[in-house]
Write a protein that holds these residues in place. Structure first.
Motif, PDB file in Angstrom:
ATOM      1  N   SER A  29       0.813  -1.221   0.000  1.00 45.10           N
ATOM      2  CA  SER A  29       0.000   0.000   0.000  1.00 45.10           C
ATOM      3  C   SER A  29       0.843   1.267   0.000  1.00 45.10           C
ATOM      4  CB  SER A  29      -0.919   0.006   1.234  1.00 45.10           C
ATOM      5  OG  SER A  29      -0.144  -0.020   2.424  1.00 45.10           O
ATOM      6  N   ASP A  30       2.151   1.115  -0.216  1.00 46.11           N
ATOM      7  CA  ASP A  30       3.036   2.264  -0.035  1.00 46.11           C
ATOM      8  C   ASP A  30       3.038   3.264  -1.181  1.00 46.11           C
ATOM      9  OD1 ASP A  30       3.935   1.803   2.475  1.00 46.11           O
ATOM     10  OD2 ASP A  30       5.763   0.784   1.880  1.00 46.11           O
ATOM     11  N   ILE A  31       2.935   2.809  -2.422  1.00 46.74           N
ATOM     12  CA  ILE A  31       3.189   3.676  -3.566  1.00 46.74           C
ATOM     13  C   ILE A  31       1.898   4.018  -4.299  1.00 46.74           C
ATOM     14  CG2 ILE A  31       4.415   3.922  -5.758  1.00 46.74           C
ATOM     15  CD1 ILE A  31       6.244   3.891  -3.316  1.00 46.74           C
ATOM     16  N   ASP A  32       1.574   5.299  -4.332  1.00 46.78           N
ATOM     17  CA  ASP A  32       0.524   5.823  -5.195  1.00 46.78           C
ATOM     18  C   ASP A  32       1.208   6.423  -6.416  1.00 46.78           C
ATOM     19  OD1 ASP A  32      -1.756   5.208  -3.678  1.00 46.78           O
ATOM     20  OD2 ASP A  32      -1.433   6.943  -2.388  1.00 46.78           O
ATOM     21  N   PHE A  33       0.781   5.989  -7.579  1.00 46.80           N
ATOM     22  CA  PHE A  33       1.436   6.342  -8.841  1.00 46.80           C
ATOM     23  C   PHE A  33       0.487   7.205  -9.669  1.00 46.80           C
ATOM     24  CE2 PHE A  33       2.949   4.376 -13.122  1.00 46.80           C
ATOM     25  CZ  PHE A  33       3.736   5.491 -13.378  1.00 46.80           C
ATOM     26  N   GLY A  45       6.020   9.050 -18.026  1.00 48.12           N
ATOM     27  CA  GLY A  45       5.182   8.161 -17.236  1.00 48.12           C
ATOM     28  C   GLY A  45       5.596   6.710 -17.389  1.00 48.12           C
ATOM     29  N   GLN A  46       5.972   6.325 -18.609  1.00 49.13           N
ATOM     30  CA  GLN A  46       6.341   4.934 -18.854  1.00 49.13           C
ATOM     31  C   GLN A  46       7.619   4.533 -18.123  1.00 49.13           C
ATOM     32  OE1 GLN A  46       3.157   4.087 -19.959  1.00 49.13           O
ATOM     33  NE2 GLN A  46       4.473   2.413 -20.579  1.00 49.13           N
ATOM     34  N   LYS A  47       8.542   5.474 -17.945  1.00 52.05           N
ATOM     35  CA  LYS A  47       9.774   5.159 -17.208  1.00 52.05           C
ATOM     36  C   LYS A  47       9.437   4.562 -15.849  1.00 52.05           C
ATOM     37  CE  LYS A  47      12.131   9.410 -18.641  1.00 52.05           C
ATOM     38  NZ  LYS A  47      12.703  10.656 -18.082  1.00 52.05           N
ATOM     39  N   VAL A  48       8.559   5.246 -15.136  1.00 47.08           N
ATOM     40  CA  VAL A  48       8.236   4.833 -13.773  1.00 47.08           C
ATOM     41  C   VAL A  48       7.413   3.549 -13.780  1.00 47.08           C
ATOM     42  CG1 VAL A  48       7.153   5.549 -11.612  1.00 47.08           C
ATOM     43  CG2 VAL A  48       8.407   7.216 -12.990  1.00 47.08           C
ATOM     44  N   ALA A  49       6.502   3.435 -14.733  1.00 50.21           N
ATOM     45  CA  ALA A  49       5.727   2.197 -14.852  1.00 50.21           C
ATOM     46  C   ALA A  49       6.649   1.003 -15.058  1.00 50.21           C
ATOM     47  CB  ALA A  49       4.723   2.312 -16.002  1.00 50.21           C
ATOM     48  N   ILE A  50       7.663   1.171 -15.888  1.00 52.39           N
ATOM     49  CA  ILE A  50       8.620   0.084 -16.121  1.00 52.39           C
ATOM     50  C   ILE A  50       9.325  -0.296 -14.827  1.00 52.39           C
ATOM     51  CG2 ILE A  50      10.810  -0.496 -17.238  1.00 52.39           C
ATOM     52  CD1 ILE A  50       9.821   1.116 -19.686  1.00 52.39           C
ATOM     53  N   PHE A  51       9.781   0.709 -14.081  1.00 50.70           N
ATOM     54  CA  PHE A  51      10.482   0.387 -12.833  1.00 50.70           C
ATOM     55  C   PHE A  51       9.566  -0.373 -11.880  1.00 50.70           C
ATOM     56  CE2 PHE A  51      11.899   0.620  -8.574  1.00 50.70           C
ATOM     57  CZ  PHE A  51      13.279   0.532  -8.644  1.00 50.70           C
ATOM     58  N   LEU A  52       8.369   0.121 -11.680  1.00 51.34           N
ATOM     59  CA  LEU A  52       7.464  -0.513 -10.725  1.00 51.34           C
ATOM     60  C   LEU A  52       7.196  -1.967 -11.089  1.00 51.34           C
ATOM     61  CD1 LEU A  52       4.990   2.454 -10.237  1.00 51.34           C
ATOM     62  CD2 LEU A  52       6.614   1.590  -8.537  1.00 51.34           C
ATOM     63  N   GLU A  53       7.072  -2.230 -12.389  1.00 47.22           N
ATOM     64  CA  GLU A  53       6.861  -3.602 -12.825  1.00 47.22           C
ATOM     65  C   GLU A  53       8.139  -4.434 -12.699  1.00 47.22           C
ATOM     66  OE1 GLU A  53       4.190  -5.230 -13.547  1.00 47.22           O
ATOM     67  OE2 GLU A  53       2.823  -3.529 -13.387  1.00 47.22           O
ATOM     68  N   ARG A 107      -0.718   1.632  -6.597  1.00 49.19           N
ATOM     69  CA  ARG A 107      -2.049   2.058  -7.033  1.00 49.19           C
ATOM     70  C   ARG A 107      -1.880   3.121  -8.104  1.00 49.19           C
ATOM     71  NH1 ARG A 107      -3.187   1.862  -1.269  1.00 49.19           N
ATOM     72  NH2 ARG A 107      -2.506   4.022  -1.172  1.00 49.19           N
ATOM     73  N   VAL A 108      -2.583   2.957  -9.197  1.00 53.08           N
ATOM     74  CA  VAL A 108      -2.507   3.919 -10.299  1.00 53.08           C
ATOM     75  C   VAL A 108      -3.593   4.972 -10.151  1.00 53.08           C
ATOM     76  CG1 VAL A 108      -2.698   4.239 -12.789  1.00 53.08           C
ATOM     77  CG2 VAL A 108      -1.528   2.232 -11.877  1.00 53.08           C
ATOM     78  N   HIS A 109      -3.199   6.226 -10.311  1.00 57.08           N
ATOM     79  CA  HIS A 109      -4.136   7.344 -10.346  1.00 57.08           C
ATOM     80  C   HIS A 109      -3.930   8.047 -11.690  1.00 57.08           C
ATOM     81  CE1 HIS A 109      -4.851   6.993  -5.950  1.00 57.08           C
ATOM     82  NE2 HIS A 109      -3.572   6.646  -5.930  1.00 57.08           N
ATOM     83  N   PRO A 110      -4.778   7.770 -12.679  1.00 60.87           N
ATOM     84  CA  PRO A 110      -4.587   8.415 -13.985  1.00 60.87           C
ATOM     85  C   PRO A 110      -4.694   9.930 -13.891  1.00 60.87           C
ATOM     86  CG  PRO A 110      -6.059   6.533 -14.166  1.00 60.87           C
ATOM     87  CD  PRO A 110      -5.882   6.789 -12.697  1.00 60.87           C
ATOM     88  N   VAL A 111      -3.766  10.603 -14.547  1.00 65.89           N
ATOM     89  CA  VAL A 111      -3.767  12.066 -14.636  1.00 65.89           C
ATOM     90  C   VAL A 111      -3.867  12.388 -16.120  1.00 65.89           C
ATOM     91  CG1 VAL A 111      -2.530  14.209 -14.124  1.00 65.89           C
ATOM     92  CG2 VAL A 111      -2.325  12.245 -12.569  1.00 65.89           C
TER      93      VAL A 111
END
Length: 234
Positions: free
Chosen positions: A10-14, A22-30, A37-41
């Motif tokens: 529950s630590d990371i809200d993205f 945005g994809q850079k961070v998505a790649i790291f998290l995966e 948790r994803v919060h679309p902006v």
């Protein structure tokens, strides 16, 4: 999905939209198997200017993460990658020499590759008026940067030795080579590196996330919002 070391589910809200940054961070998290948790902006709707979002992203840009365990928000994609790499102990070497290699190429992407390639894509594809001077200026600099990367990859599989946040930062920009007017066959070492990254399961998952949130078609008003990126001043 397993939880990375020292990061609870529950630590990371993205706060995310499927741009290269945005994809850079998505790649790291995966890659790091961090539950988030994803919060679309939706930047095509101007959501980055919402007052609540501005509190965690004073530059009105995404991505942003909120690290709940530390009660801290982090904006700027390079800062996010560095924070997550240090937080999880992954994708950045512990030894000083290896760390230097990763950091210098991370900042090369942040300070040069990303801004230049972004302008190239804009002036070649989305500007309302075709401006040959701008197109030539940014396309030529894009080609120079591809040459730098091609030389770097001539004798190694990844940018800074082992796979790292330097690769994660660079890939989402370079994968748009067609929009940048680049013939990827002219840069064979880059082409091989692209395929190597593309075939990673975590990268595939990160781009599946992109397809899940990206609108199928932009309206004229959304396109105006997306490329103007100007906040209304009261």
């Amino acid at each position: 999905m397993a939880t990375a070391a020292n990061v609870n589910s529950s630590d990371i809200d993205f706060y995310y939209w499927p741009t290269p940054n945005g994809q850079k961070v998505a790649i790291f998290l995966e890659e790091a198997q961090v539950r988030y948790r994803v919060h679309p902006v939706d930047i095509s709707k101007g959501m980055q200017f919402a007052p609540d979002f501005e509190k965690i992203s004073p530059n009105n840009r995404m991505p942003v993460i909120v690290d709940r365990q530390l009660d801290a928000s982090v904006f700027e994609s390079g800062a996010i990658l560095l924070h997550l790499a240090e937080r999880t102990g992954q994708f950045i070497p512990a030894n000083p020499q290896g760390r230097i290699e990763v950091l210098q190429w991370l900042f090369w992407q942040m300070g040069g590759l990303g801004p230049i390639l972004g302008q190239t894509v804009f002036f070649r594809n989305y500007a309302l008026e075709q401006l040959p001077l701008a197109i030539d200026r940014f396309t030529n600099e894009t080609m120079r940067l591809y040459n730098v990367l091609n030389k770097r990859l001539a004798d190694r599989e990844y940018i800074a030795g082992e796979y790292s946040i330097a690769d994660m930062a660079t890939y989402p920009w370079v994968v748009q080579f067609a929009k940048q007017g680049i013939e990827i066959e002219d840069f064979p070492h880059v082409a091989r590196w692209l395929k190597r990254i593309e075939n990673r399961p975590a990268v595939k998952r990160a781009y599946t996330l992109a397809e899940a949130v990206r609108p199928s078609q932009l309206t004229d008003e959304q396109r105006k919002q997306l490329f103007a990126q100007q906040k209304q001043v009261a």
